[in-house]
Design a protein around this motif. Structure first.
Motif, PDB file in Angstrom:
ATOM      1  N   ARG A   1       0.838  -1.203   0.000  1.00  0.00           N
ATOM      2  CA  ARG A   1       0.000   0.000   0.000  1.00  0.00           C
ATOM      3  C   ARG A   1       0.872   1.252   0.000  1.00  0.00           C
ATOM      4  O   ARG A   1       1.921   1.280   0.633  1.00  0.00           O
ATOM      5  N   VAL A   2       0.407   2.267  -0.726  1.00  0.00           N
ATOM      6  CA  VAL A   2       1.158   3.535  -0.768  1.00  0.00           C
ATOM      7  C   VAL A   2       0.790   4.315   0.477  1.00  0.00           C
ATOM      8  O   VAL A   2      -0.378   4.521   0.767  1.00  0.00           O
ATOM      9  N   LYS A   3       1.829   4.733   1.219  1.00  0.00           N
ATOM     10  CA  LYS A   3       1.557   5.474   2.451  1.00  0.00           C
ATOM     11  C   LYS A   3       1.237   6.927   2.136  1.00  0.00           C
ATOM     12  O   LYS A   3       1.914   7.536   1.306  1.00  0.00           O
ATOM     13  N   ALA A   4       0.228   7.449   2.779  1.00  0.00           N
ATOM     14  CA  ALA A   4      -0.041   8.881   2.618  1.00  0.00           C
ATOM     15  C   ALA A   4       1.073   9.631   3.334  1.00  0.00           C
ATOM     16  O   ALA A   4       1.664   9.116   4.283  1.00  0.00           O
ATOM     17  N   LYS A   5       1.384  10.869   2.847  1.00  0.00           N
ATOM     18  CA  LYS A   5       2.449  11.648   3.484  1.00  0.00           C
ATOM     19  C   LYS A   5       2.058  11.990   4.908  1.00  0.00           C
ATOM     20  O   LYS A   5       0.868  12.168   5.203  1.00  0.00           O
ATOM     21  N   TRP A   6       3.051  12.054   5.821  1.00  0.00           N
ATOM     22  CA  TRP A   6       2.760  12.507   7.177  1.00  0.00           C
ATOM     23  C   TRP A   6       2.248  13.935   7.126  1.00  0.00           C
ATOM     24  O   TRP A   6       2.793  14.770   6.399  1.00  0.00           O
ATOM     25  N   ALA A   7       1.210  14.184   7.893  1.00  0.00           N
ATOM     26  CA  ALA A   7       0.611  15.523   7.864  1.00  0.00           C
ATOM     27  C   ALA A   7       1.665  16.599   8.114  1.00  0.00           C
ATOM     28  O   ALA A   7       1.675  17.638   7.474  1.00  0.00           O
ATOM     29  N   GLY A   8       2.615  16.304   9.031  1.00  0.00           N
ATOM     30  CA  GLY A   8       3.612  17.301   9.410  1.00  0.00           C
ATOM     31  C   GLY A   8       4.548  17.668   8.278  1.00  0.00           C
ATOM     32  O   GLY A   8       5.027  18.791   8.197  1.00  0.00           O
ATOM     33  N   SER A   9       4.838  16.698   7.368  1.00  0.00           N
ATOM     34  CA  SER A   9       5.803  16.972   6.304  1.00  0.00           C
ATOM     35  C   SER A   9       5.109  17.451   5.030  1.00  0.00           C
ATOM     36  O   SER A   9       5.754  17.785   4.055  1.00  0.00           O
ATOM     37  N   GLN A  10       3.783  17.441   5.063  1.00  0.00           N
ATOM     38  CA  GLN A  10       3.055  17.880   3.878  1.00  0.00           C
ATOM     39  C   GLN A  10       3.058  19.413   3.805  1.00  0.00           C
ATOM     40  O   GLN A  10       2.783  20.060   4.812  1.00  0.00           O
ATOM     41  N   PRO A  11       3.400  19.992   2.629  1.00  0.00           N
ATOM     42  CA  PRO A  11       3.391  21.446   2.588  1.00  0.00           C
ATOM     43  C   PRO A  11       1.983  21.983   2.811  1.00  0.00           C
ATOM     44  O   PRO A  11       1.010  21.386   2.349  1.00  0.00           O
ATOM     45  N   LYS A  12       1.920  23.108   3.550  1.00  0.00           N
ATOM     46  CA  LYS A  12       0.607  23.665   3.855  1.00  0.00           C
ATOM     47  C   LYS A  12      -0.082  24.130   2.568  1.00  0.00           C
ATOM     48  O   LYS A  12      -1.254  23.917   2.354  1.00  0.00           O
ATOM     49  N   TYR A  13       0.738  24.764   1.714  1.00  0.00           N
ATOM     50  CA  TYR A  13       0.219  25.196   0.427  1.00  0.00           C
ATOM     51  C   TYR A  13       1.004  24.496  -0.669  1.00  0.00           C
ATOM     52  O   TYR A  13       2.128  24.898  -0.976  1.00  0.00           O
ATOM     53  N   PRO A  14       0.461  23.436  -1.247  1.00  0.00           N
ATOM     54  CA  PRO A  14       1.209  22.746  -2.305  1.00  0.00           C
ATOM     55  C   PRO A  14       1.537  23.716  -3.444  1.00  0.00           C
ATOM     56  O   PRO A  14       0.789  24.683  -3.682  1.00  0.00           O
ATOM     57  N   ALA A  15       2.640  23.444  -4.138  1.00  0.00           N
ATOM     58  CA  ALA A  15       3.091  24.346  -5.205  1.00  0.00           C
ATOM     59  C   ALA A  15       2.015  24.504  -6.280  1.00  0.00           C
ATOM     60  O   ALA A  15       1.869  25.584  -6.864  1.00  0.00           O
ATOM     61  N   THR A  16       1.264  23.439  -6.541  1.00  0.00           N
ATOM     62  CA  THR A  16       0.215  23.530  -7.573  1.00  0.00           C
ATOM     63  C   THR A  16      -0.828  24.582  -7.174  1.00  0.00           C
ATOM     64  O   THR A  16      -1.310  25.328  -8.032  1.00  0.00           O
ATOM     65  N   ASN A  17      -1.155  24.640  -5.858  1.00  0.00           N
ATOM     66  CA  ASN A  17      -2.126  25.654  -5.399  1.00  0.00           C
ATOM     67  C   ASN A  17      -1.566  27.056  -5.567  1.00  0.00           C
ATOM     68  O   ASN A  17      -2.268  27.978  -5.984  1.00  0.00           O
TER      69      ASN A  17
END
Ligand SMILES: C[S@@+](CC[C@H](N)C(=O)[O-])C[C@H]1O[C@@H](n2cnc3c(N)ncnc32)[C@H](O)[C@@H]1O
Length: 398
Positions: A26-42
């Motif tokens: 299974r592909v692990k979802a990114k840890w919330a803490g390491s996920q950028p608050k505003y992804p570059a696409t946004n």
């Protein structure tokens, strides 16, 4: 209501399938803490909403939704492979060569009209000194690119090698062929491709089979290796010799110091905000906060690259500037600034070549911006989801 039920059933099935997938796969979802608050696409979308809504007005919502949908490809036929089978296969899938077989009412007449190319409204272009394209009225080229009909979102199968190991076609945004077509390479020309990797436009230029000497450059060594691999898969070894081709990894900005007044044609396909990529992929996204300075410096880099291309072309030769961005700062303003610097600092005078004959020819395949101030711009559209591609052609007068 039925659609809602279908979606719920589908979601449940996906959930069930997840239970069937072994935990280790299974592909692990990114840890919330390491996920950028505003992804570059946004961030890219926010930036584009602010600038392109002003620039494109009521066209922007349609362009925006198209950029967020799957892009359409074209199959650039490799004339160095056994093409008969390849073309028959593409035709049997319902594709057509948009270059040889333009569609729509009056397409062939547009190609053959005695006064073609024509000026529709010269007054809008006078301020920058636009001249008509010197290309003959018929577009004579060996370049072939197949596309599925408008609105058909079928995908191409991966290309297969022929008996000699040459791949039959190269998949790329069909609008990316336009700069190579607009460059109008003639028999015996020497050509410089300043920012060439990964090599789609180089390959299109080579399909003309008219080039005497081609100089292919890209500052990135790893991307130049990728370009080399592409060439090896599509072009016979005999054509990749030092007499016919040179592959380098210089900083293109320095070209004016290396080789001036030399080439008949120069393609300057610069690094840009790659708008479609920026709204779709977080990986390698120029809107990442860490790359803000790099992004802000793009117009300066683009101007320097275009100026170097202008210095490298011979008087009478032509330079084609292109980006895959909608941004006026990276398109028209760069061309204007480079023309100004060429005149003031190097005494080089240039004229803009009118590319409307090309847009008229291919208006049934691509959606062009209606009133460009300088150059031409392919706008993504749901029925023709190619681009964005901006191009502007300059003729060096002195
Ligand atoms: C838009 S891509 C070129 C795409 C290519 N023409 C094609 O059709 O496949 C821009 C390229 O410019 C290269 N580049 C960036 N800065 C450069 C520089 N100073 N000199 C030469 N190439 C540069 C990048 O490595 C990148 O490969």
């Amino acid at each position: 209501m039925a659609a809602l039920m279908d979606t719920r059933i589908l979601l449940r099935k996906i959930k069930d399938l997840r239970c069937l997938t072994p935990r280790r796969n299974r592909v692990k979802a990114k840890w919330a803490g390491s996920q950028p608050k505003y992804p570059a696409t946004n961030l890219a979308l926010q930036n584009f909403d602010a600038t392109y809504s002003l620039q494109l007005g009521e066209q922007w919502p349609s362009v925006r939704v198209s950029m967020l949908c799957e892009q359409k490809y074209g199959a650039l036929v490799n004339n160095f492979s056994t093409t008969e089978g390849v073309i028959a296969d593409l035709q049997s899938q319902g594709c057509r060569d948009f270059i040889c077989q333009p569609v729509g009412v009056g397409a062939l007449e547009r190609l053959q009209a005695p006064g073609f190319p024509l000026h529709d409204n010269p007054s809008t272009l006078e301020s920058v000194g636009v001249i008509q394209d010197l290309a003959p009225p018929r577009l004579r080229t060996n370049i072939k690119c197949f596309v599925f009909p408008g609105g058909d979102i079928s995908r191409f199968k991966p290309s297969r090698p022929d008996l000699y190991g040459m791949l039959g076609y190269y998949l790329m945004d069909a609008a990316s062929i336009l700069p190579a077509l607009a460059l109008d390479v003639q028999e015996g020309h020497s050509v410089l491709d300043v920012c060439a990797a990964p090599g789609g436009k180089t390959l299109a230029l080579l399909q003309t089979q008219a080039i005497r000497f081609l100089c292919v450059n890209d500052i990135s060594v790893s991307r130049t290796y990728r370009l080399q691999r592409v060439l090896n898969s599509y072009v016979p070894k005999e054509l990749l010799t030092e007499e016919r081709m040179r592959i380098t990894s210089f900083d293109g900005r320095k070209w004016g110091e290396i080789e001036r007044d030399t080439f008949d044609r120069v393609l300057v396909d610069v690094p840009c905000t790659t708008d479609r990529h920026s709204v779709m992929e977080d990986e390698n996204n120029i809107f990442k906060r860490a790359r803000t300075k790099e992004r802000q410096r793009l117009p300066q880099l683009q101007t320097e690259l275009l100026l170097a291309g202008i210095e490298a072309v011979r008087p009478g030769g032509q330079v084609l500037y292109s980006t895959c961005s909608l941004s006026q700062l990276q398109n028209e303003y760069v061309v204007e600034r480079a023309m100004h610097l060429a005149r003031e600092e190097h005494g080089i005078s240039l004229q803009v070549v009118d590319l409307r004959p090309i847009t008229r020819l291919f208006k049934d395949t691509f959606h062009f911006a209606p009133d460009p101030h300088l150059g031409q711009l392919v706008l993504p559209h749901l029925t023709a989801n190619f681009g964005p591609i901006y191009m502007c052609k300059l003729q060096r007068l002195s």
